[in-house]
Design a protein around this motif. Structure first.
Motif, mmCIF file in Angstrom:
data_model
loop_
_atom_site.group_PDB
_atom_site.id
_atom_site.type_symbol
_atom_site.label_atom_id
_atom_site.label_comp_id
_atom_site.label_asym_id
_atom_site.label_seq_id
_atom_site.Cartn_x
_atom_site.Cartn_y
_atom_site.Cartn_z
ATOM 1 N N TYR A 79 4.389 -2.893 8.110
ATOM 2 C CA TYR A 79 5.667 -2.182 8.036
ATOM 3 C C TYR A 79 5.452 -0.990 7.111
ATOM 4 O O TYR A 79 5.111 -1.159 5.937
ATOM 5 C CB TYR A 79 6.749 -3.118 7.506
ATOM 6 C CG TYR A 79 8.094 -2.474 7.223
ATOM 7 C CD1 TYR A 79 8.578 -1.427 8.001
ATOM 8 C CD2 TYR A 79 8.896 -2.924 6.189
ATOM 9 C CE1 TYR A 79 9.820 -0.863 7.748
ATOM 10 C CE2 TYR A 79 10.142 -2.361 5.921
ATOM 11 C CZ TYR A 79 10.593 -1.330 6.707
ATOM 12 O OH TYR A 79 11.817 -0.754 6.459
ATOM 13 N N VAL A 80 5.587 0.217 7.655
ATOM 14 C CA VAL A 80 5.455 1.438 6.867
ATOM 15 C C VAL A 80 6.831 2.077 6.780
ATOM 16 O O VAL A 80 7.409 2.461 7.796
ATOM 17 C CB VAL A 80 4.447 2.432 7.503
ATOM 18 C CG1 VAL A 80 4.295 3.666 6.626
ATOM 19 C CG2 VAL A 80 3.106 1.762 7.733
ATOM 20 N N ARG A 81 7.345 2.170 5.564
ATOM 21 C CA ARG A 81 8.672 2.773 5.377
ATOM 22 C C ARG A 81 8.570 4.298 5.421
ATOM 23 O O ARG A 81 7.487 4.867 5.317
ATOM 24 C CB ARG A 81 9.271 2.330 4.035
ATOM 25 C CG ARG A 81 9.498 0.862 3.961
ATOM 26 C CD ARG A 81 10.298 0.364 2.792
ATOM 27 N NE ARG A 81 10.314 1.183 1.596
ATOM 28 C CZ ARG A 81 10.959 0.851 0.487
ATOM 29 N NH1 ARG A 81 11.631 -0.286 0.420
ATOM 30 N NH2 ARG A 81 10.946 1.624 -0.558
ATOM 31 N N ASN A 82 9.716 4.956 5.540
ATOM 32 C CA ASN A 82 9.750 6.422 5.595
ATOM 33 C C ASN A 82 9.318 7.064 4.285
ATOM 34 O O ASN A 82 8.912 8.218 4.262
ATOM 35 C CB ASN A 82 11.142 6.916 5.993
ATOM 36 C CG ASN A 82 11.415 6.672 7.461
ATOM 37 O OD1 ASN A 82 10.533 6.830 8.294
ATOM 38 N ND2 ASN A 82 12.630 6.268 7.784
ATOM 39 N N ALA B 149 2.512 4.975 11.979
ATOM 40 C CA ALA B 149 3.420 6.075 11.656
ATOM 41 C C ALA B 149 4.433 5.627 10.607
ATOM 42 O O ALA B 149 4.753 4.444 10.496
ATOM 43 C CB ALA B 149 4.147 6.512 12.922
ATOM 44 N N LYS B 150 4.924 6.593 9.842
ATOM 45 C CA LYS B 150 5.987 6.285 8.876
ATOM 46 C C LYS B 150 7.206 5.790 9.635
ATOM 47 O O LYS B 150 7.514 6.258 10.723
ATOM 48 C CB LYS B 150 6.352 7.522 8.063
ATOM 49 C CG LYS B 150 5.293 7.930 7.079
ATOM 50 C CD LYS B 150 5.753 9.132 6.282
ATOM 51 C CE LYS B 150 4.659 9.595 5.339
ATOM 52 N NZ LYS B 150 5.070 10.780 4.579
ATOM 53 N N ILE C 265 -5.000 -0.278 9.106
ATOM 54 C CA ILE C 265 -3.778 -0.404 9.906
ATOM 55 C C ILE C 265 -2.678 0.513 9.369
ATOM 56 O O ILE C 265 -1.957 1.154 10.135
ATOM 57 C CB ILE C 265 -3.303 -1.870 9.949
ATOM 58 C CG1 ILE C 265 -4.277 -2.698 10.795
ATOM 59 C CG2 ILE C 265 -1.897 -1.994 10.492
ATOM 60 C CD1 ILE C 265 -4.038 -4.181 10.742
ATOM 61 N N VAL C 266 -2.546 0.595 8.045
ATOM 62 C CA VAL C 266 -1.528 1.480 7.456
ATOM 63 C C VAL C 266 -1.855 2.939 7.773
ATOM 64 O O VAL C 266 -0.964 3.719 8.119
ATOM 65 C CB VAL C 266 -1.401 1.239 5.930
ATOM 66 C CG1 VAL C 266 -0.582 2.335 5.271
ATOM 67 C CG2 VAL C 266 -0.787 -0.127 5.664
ATOM 68 N N GLU C 267 -3.130 3.315 7.675
ATOM 69 C CA GLU C 267 -3.527 4.693 7.976
ATOM 70 C C GLU C 267 -3.198 5.069 9.416
ATOM 71 O O GLU C 267 -2.830 6.207 9.699
ATOM 72 C CB GLU C 267 -5.026 4.877 7.724
ATOM 73 C CG GLU C 267 -5.382 4.867 6.255
ATOM 74 C CD GLU C 267 -6.877 4.699 5.995
ATOM 75 O OE1 GLU C 267 -7.685 4.787 6.953
ATOM 76 O OE2 GLU C 267 -7.230 4.464 4.828
ATOM 77 N N LEU D 123 0.831 -1.193 0.000
ATOM 78 C CA LEU D 123 0.000 0.000 0.000
ATOM 79 C C LEU D 123 0.869 1.247 0.000
ATOM 80 O O LEU D 123 2.062 1.181 0.317
ATOM 81 C CB LEU D 123 -0.912 0.030 1.235
ATOM 82 C CG LEU D 123 -1.869 -1.136 1.399
ATOM 83 C CD1 LEU D 123 -1.296 -2.166 2.362
ATOM 84 C CD2 LEU D 123 -3.210 -0.667 1.914
ATOM 85 N N TYR D 124 0.255 2.379 -0.315
ATOM 86 C CA TYR D 124 0.922 3.671 -0.213
ATOM 87 C C TYR D 124 0.192 4.474 0.848
ATOM 88 O O TYR D 124 -1.029 4.640 0.781
ATOM 89 C CB TYR D 124 0.897 4.408 -1.559
ATOM 90 C CG TYR D 124 1.543 5.763 -1.495
ATOM 91 C CD1 TYR D 124 2.930 5.878 -1.421
ATOM 92 C CD2 TYR D 124 0.786 6.921 -1.481
ATOM 93 C CE1 TYR D 124 3.538 7.119 -1.343
ATOM 94 C CE2 TYR D 124 1.378 8.165 -1.406
ATOM 95 C CZ TYR D 124 2.756 8.255 -1.334
ATOM 96 O OH TYR D 124 3.363 9.488 -1.251
ATOM 97 N N LYS D 125 0.928 4.961 1.841
ATOM 98 C CA LYS D 125 0.325 5.736 2.935
ATOM 99 C C LYS D 125 0.238 7.189 2.505
ATOM 100 O O LYS D 125 1.207 7.934 2.549
ATOM 101 C CB LYS D 125 1.168 5.603 4.201
ATOM 102 C CG LYS D 125 0.585 6.359 5.392
ATOM 103 C CD LYS D 125 1.462 6.168 6.613
ATOM 104 C CE LYS D 125 1.032 7.028 7.756
ATOM 105 N NZ LYS D 125 -0.293 6.756 8.267
#
Length: 166
Positions: free
Chosen positions: A69-72, A52-53, A47-49, A9-11
């Motif tokens: 896992y949300v990358r920077n 935090a980055k 969950i992604v929303e 996904l893209y946050k």
């Protein structure tokens, strides 16, 4: 141990955008599959929303464990598995998938992408290969072999009965 979903996904603000996903809903009845898949998509986005980055987390949702896992750079991955699936292996899979995805899909396409427009076909292969974490993950394989070796090497308790002094 079972993996049910693997999503990229893209946050973005305010909503997360689903770019690509793979599902294994074969363990559900035919009539439940579409609603289970919708639930997994919705849960992954939610969950992604809420993450935090630059963060990793494991979230329990009903009988599932969702690893995120949300990358920077706002690229995110979610694995939905049962509670027995090792979280270290899930995060290894997420890191591998996100690295691969970012090399194959240009970052300009992330904010406007959709499963229909993103050309990335490796998710289904990763989902099926990682169903057995011992085969897919070298560390798990070594740990399983060590556990088997321990079982073989530990001798059974020898009980010795000594006669007292007569």
């Amino acid at each position: 141990m079972k993996l049910y979903s693997l999503s990229v996904l893209y946050k973005s603000e305010p909503k997360a955008v689903l770019l690509k996903a793979a599902y294994d809903v074969s363990s559900f009845s035919f009539f439940q599959r579409s609603s289970v898949q919708e639930f997994m998509t919705f849960t992954s986005q939610l969950i992604v929303e809420r993450s935090a980055k630059g963060s990793r987390a494991s979230v329990k949702e009903q009988e599932y464990l969702c690893h995120v896992y949300v990358r920077n750079d706002s690229l995110a991955g979610v694995v939905i598995a049962d509670s027995e699936y090792p979280s270290r292996v899930a995060f290894t899979l997420l890191e591998k998938v996100l690295d691969e995805f970012s090399k194959q899909v240009d970052s300009i396409n992330w904010p406007v992408g959709s499963p229909a427009t993103i050309n990335y076909t490796a998710l289904d292969g990763h989902l099926s290969r990682y169903q057995n974490p011992r085969e897919a993950d070298p560390m798990s394989k070594v740990q399983a072999e060590l556990d088997e070796t321990k079982i073989i090497l530990v001798p059974p308790l020898a009980v010795s009965v000594s006669k007292g002094a007569e």
